[in-house]
Design an enzyme around this catalytic site. Structure first.
Site, PDB file in Angstrom:
ATOM      1  N   SER A 147       0.820  -1.214   0.000  1.00 32.54           N
ATOM      2  CA  SER A 147       0.000   0.000   0.000  1.00 32.54           C
ATOM      3  C   SER A 147       0.854   1.265   0.000  1.00 32.54           C
ATOM      4  O   SER A 147       0.355   2.342  -0.313  1.00 32.54           O
ATOM      5  CB  SER A 147      -0.943   0.001   1.191  1.00 32.54           C
ATOM      6  OG  SER A 147      -0.225  -0.222   2.377  1.00 32.54           O
ATOM      7  N   ASP A 204      -2.682   5.353  12.352  1.00 35.78           N
ATOM      8  CA  ASP A 204      -1.854   4.973  11.202  1.00 35.78           C
ATOM      9  C   ASP A 204      -0.550   5.772  11.228  1.00 35.78           C
ATOM     10  O   ASP A 204      -0.534   6.948  10.875  1.00 35.78           O
ATOM     11  CB  ASP A 204      -2.638   5.228   9.903  1.00 35.78           C
ATOM     12  CG  ASP A 204      -1.848   4.805   8.669  1.00 35.78           C
ATOM     13  OD1 ASP A 204      -0.676   4.397   8.813  1.00 35.78           O
ATOM     14  OD2 ASP A 204      -2.409   4.886   7.554  1.00 35.78           O
ATOM     15  N   HIS A 229       1.434   4.710   6.821  1.00 35.56           N
ATOM     16  CA  HIS A 229       1.226   5.417   5.549  1.00 35.56           C
ATOM     17  C   HIS A 229       1.512   6.904   5.759  1.00 35.56           C
ATOM     18  O   HIS A 229       1.823   7.330   6.866  1.00 35.56           O
ATOM     19  CB  HIS A 229      -0.214   5.200   5.072  1.00 35.56           C
ATOM     20  CG  HIS A 229      -0.528   3.749   4.867  1.00 35.56           C
ATOM     21  ND1 HIS A 229      -1.094   2.972   5.832  1.00 35.56           N
ATOM     22  CD2 HIS A 229      -0.314   2.957   3.815  1.00 35.56           C
ATOM     23  CE1 HIS A 229      -1.215   1.737   5.384  1.00 35.56           C
ATOM     24  NE2 HIS A 229      -0.749   1.693   4.155  1.00 35.56           N
TER      25      HIS A 229
END
Ligand SMILES: *[C@@H]1O[C@H](CO)[C@@H](O)[C@H](O)[C@H]1NC(C)=O
Ligand SMILES: *[C@@H]1O[C@H](CO)[C@@H](O)[C@H](O)[C@H]1NC(C)=O
Ligand SMILES: *[C@@H]1O[C@H](CO)[C@@H](O)[C@H](O)[C@H]1NC(C)=O
Ligand SMILES: *[C@@H]1O[C@H](CO)[C@@H](O)[C@H](O)[C@H]1NC(C)=O
Ligand SMILES: *[C@@H]1O[C@H](CO)[C@@H](O)[C@H](O)[C@H]1NC(C)=O
Ligand SMILES: *[C@@H]1O[C@H](CO)[C@@H](O)[C@H](O)[C@H]1NC(C)=O
Ligand SMILES: *[C@@H]1O[C@H](CO)[C@@H](O)[C@H](O)[C@H]1NC(C)=O
Length: 411
Positions: free
Chosen positions: A147, A388, A391
């Site tokens: 990702s 998170d 990312h």
């Protein structure tokens, strides 16, 4: 075993979100314009490079093309303030995935957007969409990996959005593969979902363990890149998942499997062997003539816990280089990537293949402030499952990966 706690919640983002329909529409509307103004005239590439210090505006790039400093090591430097940043926002770019749309989901501080990476001893030329599209005219670029590969692809599409949005020309039946076309320049961006780079099987009813075939490249990408011009490998974080390792179809060990008589070889083993297998596979493709790039390990920044027990990343400023150090596990992964890439490069050179490293690891290590934290994953559903710290927000420091790409492509 401590490493287990580092297992990261990458299942979040398994497939590429569909590009909004609006985008298709806009590509159609903008196409004739962009062709005339940005892609039909190559002559500016022939101008002598002036020695001015930065690109001033997009409408006036032809007079401000900057020469890149080929001798400069862009991987080492510091973040310095940049009052002109950011170069796009969630209002000007429609391709930001919800999970990384931090400003939309309420991130209050904007200071993290106001920095640029300054390598020691030189300037990194800021990404210029018009020039970029000239450099890649008629070429095809593919991101292969997890990702974070998608994170970079979306940053690239936002940086290019000043000039053009791409058209989705993917084969709808293949969810692990998307392809986008910039019609005016016949440039395509593809993405191949392959979080281990090698063949793998999900955990199933019988086991909670992944099965990794460490000596077999994942055919989802390895059989489809023959005619591509640029491949960016972007991978690493999934190896922390508990898994069984196979080589030559035989069980050879595992990572955190806790199965009697199966040796725990750790994620460092699977990660290194998978990278080696992937890079070897590329070197063995008889028809591949492209350039191979590696975007090195992207560090995470959980503090006061790990992803699954309250760890978070709440800093609002970059570190200086002397203020932090990479944790040992991540450093070992980074080093293995660099070593395997250098070995593959030596092999590739023998048959004329180009390997170029985008070593963004140190730059990103210094950006604990660049992650979505609670303003990302599922924030749009008003559910925060995890913070998170893996990312990167868009816009944000991850945009520098495409400055690196712009640099590396022109070496
Ligand atoms: C480009 O911008 C610079 C600085 O703003 C200006 O001096 C120059 O005349 C501009 N060139 C063109 C071709 O517009
Ligand atoms: C952009 O962010 C603002 C908050 O700054 C938010 O109100 C708006 O809905 C967002 N728009 C899009 C298209 O994401
Ligand atoms: C576009 O580029 C591809 C290679 O990526 C090439 O095969 C094709 O012929 C090009 N099309 C046009 C219209 O130039
Ligand atoms: C689309 O995917 C299907 C199924 O994988 C495949 O048979 C077909 O050849 C693909 N078409 C293109 C244009 O890639
Ligand atoms: C593990 O290996 C030992 C010695 O080879 C053997 O006696 C034992 O049965 C094995 N255990 C399992 C669960 O396979
Ligand atoms: C890091 O370097 C800066 C600039 O040289 C200096 O001002 C600062 O005190 C240093 N910080 C640490 C923790 O050594
Ligand atoms: C989100 O959840 C919080 C706590 O559960 C609640 O107080 C808040 O009103 C919710 N916001 C929206 C927009 O639903």
């Amino acid at each position: 075993m401590k490493l287990h706690t580092k297992q990261l919640p990458f299942g979040w983002l398994t497939n590429l979100q569909t590009i909004p329909k609006l985008l298709l529409l806009s590509a159609t509307l903008l196409l004739p314009l962009t062709f005339i103004f940005f892609c039909s005239n190559k002559s500016f590439l022939l101008l002598p490079y002036p020695s001015s210090s930065r690109i001033i505006s997009d409408s006036n790039t032809s007079s401000s093309i900057l020469e890149i400093d080929r001798e400069c090591d862009i991987s080492r430097g510091e973040w310095v303030q940049d009052s002109d940043a950011p170069y796009y926002t969630n209002m000007t770019c429609w391709t930001i995935q919800e999970h990384q749309n931090c400003i939309k989901y309420g991130r209050p501080d904007m200071g993290f957007l106001k920095w640029k990476w300054r390598p020691n001893g030189c300037e990194l030329v800021h990404f210029d969409p018009t020039q970029f599209l000239e450099v890649v005219r008629g070429k095809s670029l593919a991101f292969v990996g997890d990702s974070l590969a998608r994170n970079q692809m979306q940053s690239l599409m936002c940086l290019l959005s000043k000039v053009e949005y791409p058209k989705d020309i993917s084969n709808a039946t293949d969810e692990n593969f998307k392809r986008m076309l910039y019609s005016s320049c016949n440039f395509t961006i593809s993405i191949f979902w392959s979080p281990f780079l090698v063949k793998s099987e999900d955990p199933n009813d019988q086991t909670t363990l992944w099965t990794l075939y460490l000596d077999e490249p994942d055919e989802a990408w390895s059989t489809k890149i023959d005619d591509l011009d640029y491949i960016i490998i972007s991978d690493g974080n999934w190896f922390s998942r508990p898994s069984m390792f196979y080589e030559n179809k035989k069980l050879v060990g595992c990572h955190f499997c806790q199965v009697p008589n199966v040796t725990d070889l750790t994620l460092h083993y699977s990660h290194r062997v998978a990278f080696r297998t992937a890079l070897k596979a590329i070197n063995r493709l008889p028809n591949f003539k492209g350039m191979v790039m590696l975007r090195t390990l992207s560090p995470s920044h959980f503090e006061n816990g790990e992803w699954n027990n309250g760890g978070n990343c709440v800093r609002t400023k970059p570190f200086r280089g002397n203020e932090t150090k990479m944790e040992e596990m991540e450093f070992k992964l980074y080093r293995a990537q660099v070593e395997e890439f250098e070995k593959a490069k030596t092999e590739g050179l023998k048959r004329g293949l180009e390997f170029r490293m985008m070593d963004t690891t140190q730059a990103m290590l210094l950006r604990p402030d660049g992650h979505p934290s609670r303003y990302g994953h599922r924030a749009h559903e008003n559910v925060t499952l995890y913070n998170d710290c893996v990312h990167w927000c868009l816009p944000g420091p991850v945009d520098v990966w495409n400055d690196f790409l712009f640099h590396v492509l022109r070496l």
